[in-house]
Design a protein around this motif. Structure first.
Motif, PDB file in Angstrom:
ATOM      1  N   ILE A 169      37.614  44.150  30.577  1.00 56.52           N
ATOM      2  CA  ILE A 169      37.442  42.911  29.809  1.00 56.52           C
ATOM      3  C   ILE A 169      36.407  43.097  28.705  1.00 56.52           C
TER       4      ILE A 169
ATOM      5  N   GLU B  74      41.278  35.594  39.348  1.00 58.19           N
ATOM      6  CA  GLU B  74      41.935  35.295  38.071  1.00 58.19           C
ATOM      7  C   GLU B  74      41.117  34.303  37.256  1.00 58.19           C
TER       8      GLU B  74
ATOM      9  N   LEU C 219      32.052  39.288  36.865  1.00 61.32           N
ATOM     10  CA  LEU C 219      33.029  39.239  37.946  1.00 61.32           C
ATOM     11  C   LEU C 219      32.352  39.590  39.257  1.00 61.32           C
TER      12      LEU C 219
ATOM     13  N   ARG D 164      36.125  36.154  29.982  1.00 62.09           N
ATOM     14  CA  ARG D 164      36.625  36.317  28.613  1.00 62.09           C
ATOM     15  C   ARG D 164      36.064  35.230  27.692  1.00 62.09           C
TER      16      ARG D 164
ATOM     17  N   ARG E 199      38.080  36.016  35.761  1.00 62.65           N
ATOM     18  CA  ARG E 199      38.422  36.808  34.574  1.00 62.65           C
ATOM     19  C   ARG E 199      38.578  35.918  33.348  1.00 62.65           C
TER      20      ARG E 199
ATOM     21  N   ASP F  31      37.816  46.041  36.275  1.00 56.61           N
ATOM     22  CA  ASP F  31      38.121  44.810  35.545  1.00 56.61           C
ATOM     23  C   ASP F  31      36.972  44.410  34.633  1.00 56.61           C
ATOM     24  N   THR F  32      35.736  44.604  35.094  1.00 56.65           N
ATOM     25  CA  THR F  32      34.591  44.289  34.246  1.00 56.65           C
ATOM     26  C   THR F  32      34.613  45.111  32.973  1.00 56.65           C
TER      27      THR F  32
END
Length: 264
Positions: A140, A106, A96, A113, A109, A136-137
């Motif tokens: 996930i 978005e 990210l 994934r 992300r 967020d990293t």
């Protein structure tokens, strides 16, 4: 022997080597670099990247799409297929980057994934890029079970807390030329404290040349400068850091095979 654990050989500035990638790699080998991981950033460029290094048996490959790329979207089926290409040892570079293109967060992300799922399906470790996207990293990586295969946070620019959380997820930390910059105090602290068995070094060439070459096009020979600087921070010899990071590389990237003519 040293390993440049992250370089973009297909994007090197080769003016100083007569336009020859072979000459650039020879220069690195003379500096004690015995293996190179050429890291993918875009599916459109990947076939040409593979072809460009086909003649060099001391070059391993990754496959993946950089989070800042706006080209062809990765799919699980295509990445799994490409990951079976000979000499592919890792999935990425993925991750990210909210500094560039935050409006695509978005989509980034979603792509991230996919890469983690490919890594788990193929059993190959991840190469992760993260910028201004710490929580967020990590989320996930945790939610998608990335610890199962592990990997590396490359070109590490975060603090010790981030490093600890990455270690808990079975990840390594790789230092680039940024660690040599005067402004890199928090990265230098991580380099001092990091467990030796989780440390890698890289150039990220042609970007981020280390001091004393800062501002010039980077190339793999200068991973020696990164290793020497990290060794000084840790109170170790350059030879110790070279041996440690080389052993770590081949332990993490299990499909990578040392070349028979690698320097000692």
């Amino acid at each position: 022997m040293l390993v440049d654990s992250h370089c973009h050989l297909d994007r090197l500035r080769l003016d100083a080597f007569g336009g020859s990638l072979a000459a650039a790699l020879d220069s690195a080998r003379q500096a004690g670099v015995g293996h190179f991981l050429c890291v993918a950033v875009a599916l459109e460029d990947w076939p040409a990247m593979v072809e460009s290094v086909a003649a060099f048996d001391d070059v391993s490959l990754s496959v993946g799409v950089h989070p800042s790329e706006e080209g062809r979207a990765p799919t699980l089926s295509e990445l799994v297929r490409l990951a079976r290409t000979p000499r592919v040892v890792a999935i990425g570079e993925t991750g990210l980057d909210y500094h560039y293109g935050p409006e695509r967060a978005e989509l980034q992300r979603e792509w991230f994934r996919i890469h983690v799922r490919v890594a788990r399906e193929t059993g190959k470790p991840l190469i992760v890029h993260t910028r201004e996207a710490r929580e967020d990293t990590l989320a996930i990586l945790r939610e998608e079970g990335a610890a199962e295969v592990g990997g590396v946070l490359h070109c590490f620019t975060e603090d010790w807390e981030m490093a600890q959380r990455a270690l808990d997820l079975n990840f390594h930390i790789s230092f680039s030329g940024i660690v040599t910059f005067r402004s890199a105090a928090q990265i230098q602290e991580v380099a001092r404290r990091l467990p030796a068995e989780r440390m890698l070094v890289e150039t990220d060439s042609p970007y981020l040349a280390p001091v004393p070459h800062r501002g010039k096009p980077n190339h793999p020979a200068w991973v020696r400068e990164v290793a020497a600087f990290v060794a000084e921070l840790r109170g170790e010899t350059a030879e110790q850091v070279a041996a440690t990071t080389t052993n770590n590389f081949f332990r993490l990237f299990r499909d990578a095979v040392p070349s028979a003519h690698a320097p000692l």
